[in-house]
Design a protein around this motif. Sequence first.
Motif, PDB file in Angstrom:
ATOM      1  N   GLY A 240      -4.639  -1.327  11.112  1.00 48.79           N
ATOM      2  CA  GLY A 240      -5.740  -0.689  10.383  1.00 48.79           C
ATOM      3  C   GLY A 240      -6.991  -1.518  10.261  1.00 48.79           C
ATOM      4  O   GLY A 240      -8.026  -1.035   9.854  1.00 48.79           O
TER       5      GLY A 240
ATOM      6  N   LEU B 226      -9.266  -5.093   8.990  1.00 49.93           N
ATOM      7  CA  LEU B 226      -9.547  -5.794   7.746  1.00 49.93           C
ATOM      8  C   LEU B 226     -11.039  -5.750   7.503  1.00 49.93           C
ATOM      9  O   LEU B 226     -11.825  -6.100   8.379  1.00 49.93           O
ATOM     10  CB  LEU B 226      -9.071  -7.254   7.839  1.00 49.93           C
TER      11      LEU B 226
ATOM     12  N   TYR C 155       0.043  -5.976   1.775  1.00 45.20           N
ATOM     13  CA  TYR C 155       0.700  -5.275   2.864  1.00 45.20           C
ATOM     14  C   TYR C 155       0.134  -3.865   2.890  1.00 45.20           C
ATOM     15  O   TYR C 155       0.483  -3.042   2.054  1.00 45.20           O
ATOM     16  CB  TYR C 155       2.216  -5.256   2.651  1.00 45.20           C
ATOM     17  N   GLY C 156      -0.766  -3.597   3.833  1.00 41.19           N
ATOM     18  CA  GLY C 156      -1.480  -2.332   3.859  1.00 41.19           C
ATOM     19  C   GLY C 156      -0.606  -1.113   4.065  1.00 41.19           C
ATOM     20  O   GLY C 156      -0.827  -0.081   3.471  1.00 41.19           O
ATOM     21  N   GLU C 157       0.405  -1.238   4.917  1.00 38.04           N
ATOM     22  CA  GLU C 157       1.301  -0.136   5.236  1.00 38.04           C
ATOM     23  C   GLU C 157       0.488   1.095   5.631  1.00 38.04           C
ATOM     24  O   GLU C 157      -0.471   0.974   6.370  1.00 38.04           O
ATOM     25  CB  GLU C 157       2.305   0.074   4.106  1.00 38.04           C
TER      26      GLU C 157
ATOM     27  N   LYS D  28      -4.895  -0.522  -5.442  1.00 41.61           N
ATOM     28  CA  LYS D  28      -6.181  -1.147  -5.743  1.00 41.61           C
ATOM     29  C   LYS D  28      -5.961  -2.186  -6.824  1.00 41.61           C
ATOM     30  O   LYS D  28      -5.371  -1.903  -7.866  1.00 41.61           O
ATOM     31  CB  LYS D  28      -7.198  -0.112  -6.221  1.00 41.61           C
TER      32      LYS D  28
ATOM     33  N   THR E 273      -6.853  -2.260  -1.519  1.00 45.89           N
ATOM     34  CA  THR E 273      -8.231  -2.603  -1.831  1.00 45.89           C
ATOM     35  C   THR E 273      -8.214  -3.661  -2.925  1.00 45.89           C
ATOM     36  O   THR E 273      -7.562  -3.478  -3.953  1.00 45.89           O
ATOM     37  CB  THR E 273      -9.005  -1.363  -2.332  1.00 45.89           C
TER      38      THR E 273
ATOM     39  N   PRO F 133      -4.785  -8.449  10.347  1.00 44.61           N
ATOM     40  CA  PRO F 133      -5.396  -7.147  10.108  1.00 44.61           C
ATOM     41  C   PRO F 133      -4.492  -5.968  10.454  1.00 44.61           C
ATOM     42  O   PRO F 133      -4.774  -4.840  10.056  1.00 44.61           O
ATOM     43  CB  PRO F 133      -6.642  -7.165  10.979  1.00 44.61           C
TER      44      PRO F 133
ATOM     45  N   GLY G 107       0.781  -1.235   0.000  1.00 50.13           N
ATOM     46  CA  GLY G 107       0.000   0.000   0.000  1.00 50.13           C
ATOM     47  C   GLY G 107       0.807   1.278   0.000  1.00 50.13           C
ATOM     48  O   GLY G 107       0.413   2.261  -0.599  1.00 50.13           O
TER      49      GLY G 107
ATOM     50  N   GLY H 249      -1.615   3.959  -1.293  1.00 56.72           N
ATOM     51  CA  GLY H 249      -2.520   2.840  -1.475  1.00 56.72           C
ATOM     52  C   GLY H 249      -2.422   2.136  -2.820  1.00 56.72           C
ATOM     53  O   GLY H 249      -1.866   2.662  -3.779  1.00 56.72           O
TER      54      GLY H 249
ATOM     55  N   GLY I 191      -3.148   1.288   2.817  1.00 57.34           N
ATOM     56  CA  GLY I 191      -3.983   0.123   2.611  1.00 57.34           C
ATOM     57  C   GLY I 191      -4.017  -0.405   1.186  1.00 57.34           C
ATOM     58  O   GLY I 191      -3.507   0.220   0.254  1.00 57.34           O
TER      59      GLY I 191
END
Length: 146
Positions: A131, A133, A105-107, A87, A112, A128, A81, A85, A110
Motif C-alpha cells: 500500500g 507509505l 501493520y497496515g493490513e 488511527k 494513520t 511500505p 489496521g 483501519g 492501513g
Amino acid sequence: MVEQLRDAAAEGRIDLDELDARLEQAWKSKTYAELAVLTADLPGVSSAGEELPPLVLKGGMHGASRGPGRWEVPGRVIAHGGLAGVKVDFTRVDCRLTEVAVEAYGEAAGVTIVIPEGWAADTSGMDPGIGGLKDKTTPTGFREPR
C-alpha cells in the motif's frame, strides 16, 4: 492497577463513586490497553511511559482509534489496521518520553499516525508493503511501494 486506583482515592484524586466505577471496569478488562485508560487521567499514577504496558489497537471490521485527547503514552504502541483501519493521534497526549516506538501493520485498511508540531518521525525502517507509505513530516517522506 487496583492498588493504584485505591491509592488515587486515598489521596483524594478520585472520589469513592469514581473508585467503584473504575474498579468494576478493571475487573472486566481483558487487555492492558483497557486497563491503561483507567488511570490515564490521574497525574502521578505512572511516572514513566516505559512502565506502562504496550498500547495495542486492532482495526478489525469496525476500526479503532486512540485520541485525540489526553492520554498517557506508553513506550510502545502496536497498531494493526485490519479491515477498517486504525488511527493513533498524539496531538494532545501526556508524553513524558523522548521516544515512542510504534509498530504499524497496515493490513487491508492501513494505519494513520498523527503527531503534533515539534515532534519528529523516523520512518526509514518501515516496510511500505503493497500500500505504500506516506510520511507528511518531511518533504521527501513519501515512498512508493516496490
